[in-house]
Design a protein around this motif. Structure first.
Motif, PDB file in Angstrom:
ATOM      1  N   LEU A  40       0.854  -1.190   0.000  1.00 44.34           N
ATOM      2  CA  LEU A  40       0.000   0.000   0.000  1.00 44.34           C
ATOM      3  C   LEU A  40       0.888   1.238   0.000  1.00 44.34           C
ATOM      4  O   LEU A  40       1.793   1.356   0.826  1.00 44.34           O
ATOM      5  CB  LEU A  40      -0.911  -0.010   1.232  1.00 44.34           C
ATOM      6  CG  LEU A  40      -1.851   1.190   1.367  1.00 44.34           C
ATOM      7  CD1 LEU A  40      -2.726   1.369   0.144  1.00 44.34           C
ATOM      8  CD2 LEU A  40      -2.720   1.041   2.601  1.00 44.34           C
ATOM      9  N   SER A  90      -8.179  -5.580  -1.478  1.00 42.21           N
ATOM     10  CA  SER A  90      -8.642  -4.571  -2.431  1.00 42.21           C
ATOM     11  C   SER A  90      -8.905  -3.237  -1.735  1.00 42.21           C
ATOM     12  O   SER A  90      -8.762  -2.181  -2.338  1.00 42.21           O
ATOM     13  CB  SER A  90      -9.889  -5.059  -3.158  1.00 42.21           C
ATOM     14  OG  SER A  90     -10.906  -5.322  -2.231  1.00 42.21           O
ATOM     15  N   THR A  91      -9.299  -3.303  -0.464  1.00 46.49           N
ATOM     16  CA  THR A  91      -9.544  -2.072   0.307  1.00 46.49           C
ATOM     17  C   THR A  91      -8.945  -2.237   1.703  1.00 46.49           C
ATOM     18  O   THR A  91      -8.548  -3.332   2.071  1.00 46.49           O
ATOM     19  CB  THR A  91     -11.058  -1.817   0.495  1.00 46.49           C
ATOM     20  OG1 THR A  91     -11.626  -2.938   1.171  1.00 46.49           O
ATOM     21  CG2 THR A  91     -11.757  -1.612  -0.835  1.00 46.49           C
ATOM     22  N   PHE A  92      -8.889  -1.146   2.453  1.00 45.25           N
ATOM     23  CA  PHE A  92      -8.569  -1.287   3.877  1.00 45.25           C
ATOM     24  C   PHE A  92      -9.435  -0.334   4.686  1.00 45.25           C
ATOM     25  O   PHE A  92      -9.821   0.741   4.216  1.00 45.25           O
ATOM     26  CB  PHE A  92      -7.069  -1.134   4.141  1.00 45.25           C
ATOM     27  CG  PHE A  92      -6.592   0.274   4.234  1.00 45.25           C
ATOM     28  CD1 PHE A  92      -6.271   0.977   3.089  1.00 45.25           C
ATOM     29  CD2 PHE A  92      -6.465   0.898   5.467  1.00 45.25           C
ATOM     30  CE1 PHE A  92      -5.834   2.284   3.172  1.00 45.25           C
ATOM     31  CE2 PHE A  92      -6.027   2.213   5.552  1.00 45.25           C
ATOM     32  CZ  PHE A  92      -5.717   2.905   4.404  1.00 45.25           C
ATOM     33  N   LEU A 100     -13.855   2.860   3.980  1.00 42.18           N
ATOM     34  CA  LEU A 100     -12.891   2.084   3.200  1.00 42.18           C
ATOM     35  C   LEU A 100     -12.125   2.960   2.210  1.00 42.18           C
ATOM     36  O   LEU A 100     -12.681   3.879   1.609  1.00 42.18           O
ATOM     37  CB  LEU A 100     -13.627   1.000   2.411  1.00 42.18           C
ATOM     38  CG  LEU A 100     -14.284  -0.134   3.213  1.00 42.18           C
ATOM     39  CD1 LEU A 100     -15.003  -1.090   2.267  1.00 42.18           C
ATOM     40  CD2 LEU A 100     -13.254  -0.884   4.054  1.00 42.18           C
ATOM     41  N   LEU A 101     -10.851   2.635   2.027  1.00 40.23           N
ATOM     42  CA  LEU A 101     -10.020   3.256   0.991  1.00 40.23           C
ATOM     43  C   LEU A 101      -9.363   2.148   0.167  1.00 40.23           C
ATOM     44  O   LEU A 101      -9.292   0.993   0.620  1.00 40.23           O
ATOM     45  CB  LEU A 101      -8.956   4.154   1.634  1.00 40.23           C
ATOM     46  CG  LEU A 101      -9.448   5.463   2.266  1.00 40.23           C
ATOM     47  CD1 LEU A 101      -8.296   6.200   2.934  1.00 40.23           C
ATOM     48  CD2 LEU A 101     -10.110   6.351   1.214  1.00 40.23           C
ATOM     49  N   PRO A 102      -8.870   2.475  -1.045  1.00 36.98           N
ATOM     50  CA  PRO A 102      -8.209   1.444  -1.858  1.00 36.98           C
ATOM     51  C   PRO A 102      -7.008   0.831  -1.123  1.00 36.98           C
ATOM     52  O   PRO A 102      -6.222   1.552  -0.502  1.00 36.98           O
ATOM     53  CB  PRO A 102      -7.752   2.224  -3.102  1.00 36.98           C
ATOM     54  CG  PRO A 102      -8.694   3.393  -3.186  1.00 36.98           C
ATOM     55  CD  PRO A 102      -8.978   3.766  -1.764  1.00 36.98           C
ATOM     56  N   GLY A 103      -6.885  -0.492  -1.188  1.00 38.90           N
ATOM     57  CA  GLY A 103      -5.830  -1.211  -0.479  1.00 38.90           C
ATOM     58  C   GLY A 103      -4.652  -1.587  -1.374  1.00 38.90           C
ATOM     59  O   GLY A 103      -4.596  -1.189  -2.546  1.00 38.90           O
TER      60      GLY A 103
END
Lengths: 229, 229
Positions: free
Chosen positions: B154, B185-187, B193-196
């Motif tokens: 990330l 895919s996210t975190f 959630l945001l892109p992982g």
């Protein structure tokens, strides 16, 4: 059916057969700013109806006209069909985006120019607030409820803020459409291949687990747009 | 087989059954900087052997120790297994990267710290030359022939320069390995959630048309690393 051309007669017979010819641009007419040998002479002396079809959405048709002028090819704006233009036409004529709605753009100024020409409101893109490597936090983000589509093209200033905002719109604004100008994984420059628009949209595909609507080749959308003209 | 726990006795019987417990961190012990209700008290009074297993590669084990300290959880560095640490161990012990070779990093300082601890040379990462939104051109790029792996985690400062350089190494340095710390895919952050890391590596997957070796859960690599200790 594909036919192998070998003799001069084969080429002449093919040329005689069609009055309208469609050309790709990057890697076919030029690589970066260097014209491919013989391309300009061939175009200027063809006597055919010529159309130029490009997936490259970093440039508007007007930008392309300038590029043709620079290499000395006699081409008009109306002969140029780019995925940026086709995306704008798709949003206004097929999606019929209401005038009070807007598009969040991942892309460069050429894409924005085509949206402006079609009267489409947009945010993101080249906005300096979105062209930053500062840490993005949701605490400082306000969701704009009027964003009804995310349009992603090749963006050489791609960053986490743009990707995170696009992801919020696509997951939190009900019915928000996911569009890409084209799905090319790479694009040819004078010195080799670089990641293309398909690769720039890949984080959103991966995070969402779904594929976008694609405008450029090999999707039919841009060709429908040419046929309608 | 999964069992539904309902009564107090069900929970007590499960707790009695195992001496060692492994916990995920983000979204389980905390969201962003906010501890999840009851998590700290449960950990501190468990009387069990505890291990903390996280795919988040933006932090080193030492960074994590600081985070546990901040929320008041009594945890030692040896109890923490992160995908950044596991990636460094994988590169040194499984890949056995020769000392004269190096890794091109897409990731943040926590990942770099773990590579340093394992004595692995690297470029990219937080280097200011690679943290830019200036236009990347191949004409100004010199391929380092010693880069034998690209490691992607990330990276909230992801940009076109990092992606383009990684793509050059993976396509032009023969045998260059493509590794990702994890494929999430996210975190989860405190506000959503945001892109992982999986999404950050997606442009390279898409441009290359192949999948990387993944270190973190659900891949077995990090668990092998825990078992070996």
């Amino acid at each position: 059916m594909a036919t192998q051309l070998s003799s001069k007669e084969d080429y002449e017979s093919l040329l005689d057969k069609y009055d309208t010819w469609m050309f790709d641009c990057d890697g076919v007419l030029w690589r970066g700013d260097s014209p491919i040998d013989g391309a300009v002479e061939t175009l200027n002396s063809s006597g055919k109806r010529l159309l130029f079809v490009t997936n490259n959405a970093t440039k508007s048709r007007k930008n392309y006209k300038g590029k043709f002028d620079n290499i000395g090819a006699q081409v008009t704006v109306d002969e140029i069909y780019g995925s940026a233009y086709a995306a704008a036409v798709y949003i206004s004529s097929v999606m019929k985006l209401p005038k009070d709605k807007k598009v969040f753009v991942i892309g460069m100024s050429g894409l924005e120019e085509e949206l402006k020409e079609e009267g489409i409101s947009f945010i993101g893109g080249t906005d300096s607030a979105d062209n930053t490597l500062e840490t993005f936090t949701l605490a400082n983000f306000t969701l704009d409820p009027d964003v009804a589509a995310v349009l992603c093209g090749l963006d050489m200033r791609i960053n986490y803020t743009k990707l995170s905002k696009a992801f919020q719109y696509l997951t939190r604004n009900p019915g928000c459409q996911f569009l890409v100008t084209n799905e090319d994984s790479t694009f040819p420059t004078a010195d080799g291949l670089l990641p293309g628009a398909g690769s720039i949209s890949a984080p959103l595909r991966f995070a969402l687990g779904r594929d976008p609507i694609s405008i450029g080749k090999p999707a039919k959308t841009m060709l429908d747009c040419i046929q309608a003209k």
